[in-house]
Design a protein around this motif. Structure first.
Motif, PDB file in Angstrom:
ATOM      1  N   ALA A 194       0.854  -1.188   0.000  1.00  0.00           N
ATOM      2  CA  ALA A 194       0.000   0.000   0.000  1.00  0.00           C
ATOM      3  C   ALA A 194       0.890   1.238   0.000  1.00  0.00           C
ATOM      4  CB  ALA A 194      -0.931   0.001   1.206  1.00  0.00           C
ATOM      5  N   ARG A 195       0.530   2.206  -0.858  1.00  0.00           N
ATOM      6  CA  ARG A 195       1.387   3.384  -1.019  1.00  0.00           C
ATOM      7  C   ARG A 195       0.531   4.637  -1.117  1.00  0.00           C
ATOM      8  NH1 ARG A 195       3.683   5.997  -5.630  1.00  0.00           N
ATOM      9  NH2 ARG A 195       2.665   4.458  -6.986  1.00  0.00           N
ATOM     10  N   LEU A 225      -2.711   0.328  -4.263  1.00  0.00           N
ATOM     11  CA  LEU A 225      -2.387  -0.986  -3.715  1.00  0.00           C
ATOM     12  C   LEU A 225      -1.876  -1.870  -4.841  1.00  0.00           C
ATOM     13  CD1 LEU A 225      -2.655  -2.403  -0.900  1.00  0.00           C
ATOM     14  CD2 LEU A 225      -4.778  -3.403  -1.751  1.00  0.00           C
ATOM     15  N   ALA A 226      -0.849  -2.654  -4.530  1.00  0.00           N
ATOM     16  CA  ALA A 226      -0.315  -3.578  -5.522  1.00  0.00           C
ATOM     17  C   ALA A 226      -1.378  -4.597  -5.916  1.00  0.00           C
ATOM     18  CB  ALA A 226       0.929  -4.270  -4.972  1.00  0.00           C
ATOM     19  N   GLU A 227      -1.335  -5.028  -7.181  1.00  0.00           N
ATOM     20  CA  GLU A 227      -2.353  -5.946  -7.686  1.00  0.00           C
ATOM     21  C   GLU A 227      -2.333  -7.259  -6.914  1.00  0.00           C
ATOM     22  OE1 GLU A 227      -3.721  -7.920 -11.972  1.00  0.00           O
ATOM     23  OE2 GLU A 227      -1.960  -6.618 -11.824  1.00  0.00           O
ATOM     24  N   ALA A 262      -7.957   3.439  -3.572  1.00  0.00           N
ATOM     25  CA  ALA A 262      -9.046   4.200  -2.972  1.00  0.00           C
ATOM     26  C   ALA A 262      -8.567   5.593  -2.652  1.00  0.00           C
ATOM     27  CB  ALA A 262      -9.561   3.506  -1.704  1.00  0.00           C
ATOM     28  N   GLY A 263      -9.525   6.464  -2.358  1.00  0.00           N
ATOM     29  CA  GLY A 263      -9.231   7.822  -1.923  1.00  0.00           C
ATOM     30  C   GLY A 263      -9.776   8.042  -0.530  1.00  0.00           C
ATOM     31  N   ALA A 264      -9.011   8.690   0.302  1.00  0.00           N
ATOM     32  CA  ALA A 264      -9.423   8.995   1.669  1.00  0.00           C
ATOM     33  C   ALA A 264      -9.660  10.491   1.785  1.00  0.00           C
ATOM     34  CB  ALA A 264      -8.367   8.533   2.666  1.00  0.00           C
ATOM     35  N   HIS A 265     -10.799  10.876   2.333  1.00  0.00           N
ATOM     36  CA  HIS A 265     -11.172  12.278   2.496  1.00  0.00           C
ATOM     37  C   HIS A 265     -11.366  12.544   3.992  1.00  0.00           C
ATOM     38  CE1 HIS A 265     -11.896  12.338  -1.853  1.00  0.00           C
ATOM     39  NE2 HIS A 265     -12.536  11.194  -1.677  1.00  0.00           N
TER      40      HIS A 265
END
Length: 641
Positions: A194-195, A225-227, A262-265
């Protein structure tokens, strides 16, 4: 996560030019670095600057030497260097991150192409895990392809199909010097599965007067995230807001088990924030936002400086209902916009010049400027520029790199170009959102429709992105930042001066006014203008500009003709009785001396003594001009009548 900056601190980069696809024969791990033809290079930097430092082309800033380097942008230019890293763990990934390459490039690791990219303002990256998993030394090569076709100043805007600075193609103040090169930084990133690929931050205030006491910080994180992997236990995203040494807000979100990108808000409330004000209106309070992403043993931290302010344009007092808003308000207070036009520091804008940038922006602050308009024929400015403007209180009107032309000033409207500009806006606006100085985005410089009217939001390339295509909160200060409005009066609409500020007609520089010649910079505070021009407020001169203190060759250069009032004006308006007496004494002194021609003739007579060494004399007219008191021209005490 670990980041390795691949700059030129150790002189690792080399550069070589190629015609056509010849570069494919000369790039590979089996090619020794001692091969002839490769030149030392700097990253970030510029191809033309590297060639000049290596002696391959003459200095393009001297005389007409720029004509001798116009062949440079027609070739491929290959950068290369080596990098070393330890073997990767099974869960680790290695990514190359490029902040900017001008304009089109192919990136290779060893002899494998990993990414192709086009666009000088958009960052890009390449996953190279499969090539470097075993660690060791590897070759990195960046092939910068020939510069794209574009238009000089006297051309047609509708023929421009790239988002690139047009100034280098030939402008009234810049000869053709098309820029190429790796002009922003390069990094090697090693992370877990995860990056944190990107993160943006913004600060805002609530509506109305009460809203000035209610601040909010918004964070938008792009997580990848890596596949086929999942985020390990303990994966979390933490946000902390500091005012100096005091933590005013913080939160944390658990991301364990994430299985896809994903996106984190995240939004935090900051009560009673200290406000950011433009230059001359108050202090520039900045808050630090720290975003920390932790995934297993890898930790990534990003820091931003944000400022709480509310910038709006409101209608002028007494304006008709259909008039555009022109009065600037900051934090509810009406301000007079005192601005300058800003162009790139240098034609070779990829070469870092931090001292010159800081010096010029400090001059703007000292001259009471509070708004800089970044001209559309140049750059989307750099992170260093915006950071200094945040600290100095200089608001920024940023234009996209589109400009008018001598023949036609209507931008292209075909779907391909419109899609390009939409992608550019989505890529370049959000990363700059945290800067409080950046208050306005504009579509370009002096753009027009087919009838010659100033361009507005009805043009396809300057329209607002739809909500479906628009990134989350794509604004940078005003109510509609991504509208890309030109911001000029429309036909049939009135433009009135701000209340309390009567319209003044500017005079031509160097022409007589009520007190003689006007200063070269129109400032409301003339004594301040004098200090800026004569002493620069203590800033050291730029290395390219020799000064009397350094004994440079330009230390005694004559004044520019535009700054020198006519001789009659000096004698009539500024010459008091004492000055006239000194001037007449100088004239009598020169008349009493024997002419130099007579001395030379006497030296040629047989048996004559060697001619005495004469001191350099000034022409009487120069004596009058030299005796002119500088202080009176630039706003000192009133000259005697």
């Amino acid at each position: 996560m670990t980041e390795t900056v691949l700059d030129d601190a150790d002189g690792a980069w080399q550069l070589r030019g190629f015609v056509g696809d010849e570069w494919q024969w000369h790039i590979g791990p089996h090619k020794p670095f001692t091969t002839a033809g490769w030149l030392p290079a700097r990253v970030p930097g510029s191809v033309l600057d590297d060639l000049h430092r290596a002696g391959e082309v003459p200095d393009p800033y001297v005389g007409r030497n720029s004509l001798l380097s116009e062949w440079v942008p027609n070739r491929n230019w290959a950068y290369r260097r080596t990098f070393t890293l330890p073997p990767l763990e099974p869960h680790e990934r290695a990514v190359l991150r490029f902040d900017g390459v001008d304009h089109e490039a192919t990136v290779l690791v060893d002899d494998t192409v990993v990414v192709r990219h086009e666009g000088m303002f958009r960052p890009f990256e390449a996953d190279i895990t499969h090539l470097v998993r075993g660690g060791g030394e590897h070759l990195l090569a960046v092939v910068v392809h020939p510069a794209p076709q574009s238009e000089p100043q006297v051309g047609r805007t509708d023929r421009v199909r790239v988002h690139k600075a047009r100034m280098g193609y030939g402008w009234d103040f810049c000869p053709p010097m098309v820029h190429q090169g790796v002009w922003r930084g390069v990094r090697l990133v090693v992370s877990g599965p995860a990056r944190l690929r990107g993160v943006t931050a913004s600060a805002s205030l609530g509506p109305g007067t009460e809203g000035l006491r209610e601040g909010a910080v918004r964070i938008e994180a792009d997580l990848t995230l890596a596949e086929g992997q999942r985020a390990p236990d303990g994966t979390r995203l933490a946000v902390r807001v500091r005012d100096g040494d005091r933590v005013v807000a913080e939160t944390e979100r658990d991301l364990t088990g994430m299985t896809e990108d994903a996106g984190a808000h995240i939004e935090l409330s900051v009560p009673q924030p200290r406000l950011w004000w433009p230059n001359g209106a108050g202090e520039q309070h900045l808050h630090e936002v720290e975003v920390t992403f932790t995934s297993g043993p890898h930790t990534t931290t990003r820091r931003f400086q944000v400022g709480f302010r509310r910038v709006e344009l409101v209608p002028n007092d007494g304006a008709p209902k259909d008039a555009l808003p022109y009065t600037l308000t900051v934090n509810g207070r009406r301000l007079y916009a005192n601005g300058w036009n800003w162009v790139p520091l240098d034609a070779q804008y990829g070469v870092p010049r931090p001292a010159k940038l800081a010096h010029l922006l400090d001059l703007a602050r000292a001259a009471h400027v509070n708004l800089l308009r970044v001209w559309g024929g140049g750059l989307l400015e750099t992170e260093e520029f915006y950071t200094l403007c945040d600290q100095l209180g200089l608001m920024v009107w940023q234009e996209f790199s589109m400009s008018s032309s001598g023949m036609a000033s209507t931008p292209a409207s075909d779907p391909e170009f419109v899609d390009l500009m939409v992608r550019e806006a989505h890529a370049v606006v959000p990363p700059r959102r945290h800067h409080p100085s950046l208050v306005l985005w504009c579509g370009g410089n002096e753009l027009q429709d087919e009838k010659g009217n100033p361009l507005d939001e009805s043009a396809p390339c300057a329209a607002r992105p739809s909500r479906r295509d628009r990134p989350a909160r794509p604004r940078a200060g005003l109510a509609a930042q991504l509208a890309l409005r030109r911001g000029v009066p429309q036909p049939g609409r009135q433009h009135r001066p701000q209340p309390g500020r009567p319209a003044r007609r500017p005079r031509t520089l160097g022409t007589p006014g009520p007190r003689g010649a006007q200063p070269p910079v129109r400032l409301r505070n003339l004594p301040a203008a004098q200090r800026v021009r004569r002493r620069g407020h203590g800033q050291p001169p730029h290395p390219r500009t020799p000064s009397p203190r350094r004994g440079g060759p330009l230390a005694r250069r004559p004044r520019e003709p535009a700054l020198r009032p006519p001789r009659r004006l000096v004698e009539q308006r500024f010459a008091g009785p004492g000055l006239l007496r000194r001037t007449h004494r100088r004239r009598r002194h020169h008349a009493a001396r024997q002419p130099a021609s007579a001395v030379r003739r006497a030296a040629l007579r047989p048996g004559s003594q060697p001619a005495p060494r004469l001191q350099k004399q000034r022409h009487p007219s120069l004596a009058v001009q030299r005796a002119r008191p500088q202080r009176l021209v630039h706003g000192g005490r009133r000259p005697p009548r």
